[in-house]
Write an enzyme that holds these catalytic residues in place. Structure first.
Site, short mmCIF file in Angstrom:
data_model
loop_
_atom_site.label_atom_id
_atom_site.label_comp_id
_atom_site.label_asym_id
_atom_site.label_seq_id
_atom_site.Cartn_x
_atom_site.Cartn_y
_atom_site.Cartn_z
N GLU A 235 0.86 -1.20 0.00
CA GLU A 235 0.00 0.00 0.00
C GLU A 235 0.89 1.24 0.00
O GLU A 235 1.82 1.34 0.81
CB GLU A 235 -0.91 0.01 1.23
CG GLU A 235 -1.77 1.26 1.37
CD GLU A 235 -2.66 1.23 2.60
OE1 GLU A 235 -3.06 0.11 3.02
OE2 GLU A 235 -2.95 2.29 3.16
N GLU B 120 -2.67 11.31 3.22
CA GLU B 120 -3.69 11.10 4.25
C GLU B 120 -3.68 12.31 5.16
O GLU B 120 -2.63 12.93 5.39
CB GLU B 120 -3.40 9.85 5.08
CG GLU B 120 -3.65 8.54 4.38
CD GLU B 120 -3.47 7.38 5.34
OE1 GLU B 120 -4.47 6.75 5.72
OE2 GLU B 120 -2.30 7.10 5.70
#
Length: 252
Positions: free
Chosen positions: A128, A133
């Site tokens: 990932e 974020e």
């Protein structure tokens, strides 16, 4: 970084008529309310209320995609999660998006990538790449993180960068990118590298899985979860996560 002169190999400018959904040739929706492994509160839908093209004078072409988190009359939450799985994937290259982010406790927008074999190779073995974020109670702090076997979840490898002078990512658009090369990945904010991760940065014995297969892209806005915590009385709804464009460039 050469995005000003390189031709994208894939792009979405989100220039469909206002009120449209996303281009189904490029994106599919993840749906449901399973908590998504993070104790999240939202239900992901295909409703235009949660995901639509809007007019936006700050966007490059005057239009943007908005992902919208809504609180319903019963105190539940709906939002949207998009992916290019089955539509587009890439191995290496420059992957970038121009984004205007939401804010507020318990709000969690992301722009990220998963290994194409996600359905067959379980996370975190599939890998990932978290390009962007943000947790809404820290609206000026960007997180870029790498997850793989032996370095996932709270042990993911990454770095945070804070905007100067108390600025927030909700105040205007910024460009978030990775420059993904064989054997290393750079993270960039507004064209400037702020971290690089390579196999030598992994824990002893951990495997680098970022040259093994292509990755697809995701855009989503979660509500709640183990990391951002719950919304509280200070969190206003609806919350909007705006995407001006997403572009992928081949490396020369």
């Amino acid at each position: 970084m050469t995005t000003l002169t390189a031709q994208p190999v894939w792009r979405d400018e989100f220039d469909l008529p206002p009120g449209s959904g996303v281009d189904p040739a490029k994106w599919t929706h993840d749906l449901g309310a399973s908590g998504w492994g993070n104790n999240e509160l939202q239900t992901y839908t295909t409703d235009r209320a949660n995901c639509e093209i809007v007019e936006d004078s700050e966007a490059t072409g005057g239009r943007a995609l908005v992902l919208r988190a809504i609180r319903d009359a019963n105190g539940g939450y709906t939002s949207a999660r998009l992916k290019t799985q089955g539509k587009f994937s890439t191995r290496h290259g420059i992957v970038e998006a121009r984004l205007k982010l939401p804010h507020g406790r318990g709000i969690w927008p992301a722009f990220w990538m998963l290994g194409i074999d996600f359905d067959a190779v379980p996370w975190p073995q599939c890998g990932e790449i978290d390009i962007m974020e943000l947790i809404g109670q820290k609206p000026g702090t960007l997180h870029g993180t790498l997850h793989g076997p032996g370095y996932s979840g709270g042990q993911g490898l990454g770095k945070s960068i804070v905007l100067p002078d108390g600025e927030a990512f909700s105040e205007g658009y910024h460009t978030f990118a990775v420059d993904w090369k064989p054997g290393s990945i750079d993270w960039l904010l507004d064209g400037k590298v702020y971290q690089t991760i390579a196999p030598g940065d992994l824990p002893t014995g951990a495997k680098w899985v970022f040259d093994d297969w292509p990755y697809f892209m995701l855009l989503n806005m979660a509500v709640g979860g183990a990391w951002p915590g719950l919304p509280d009385g200070s969190t206003t709804f609806p919350q909007e996560y705006r995407i001006d464009y997403v572009r992928v460039y081949a490396r020369k």
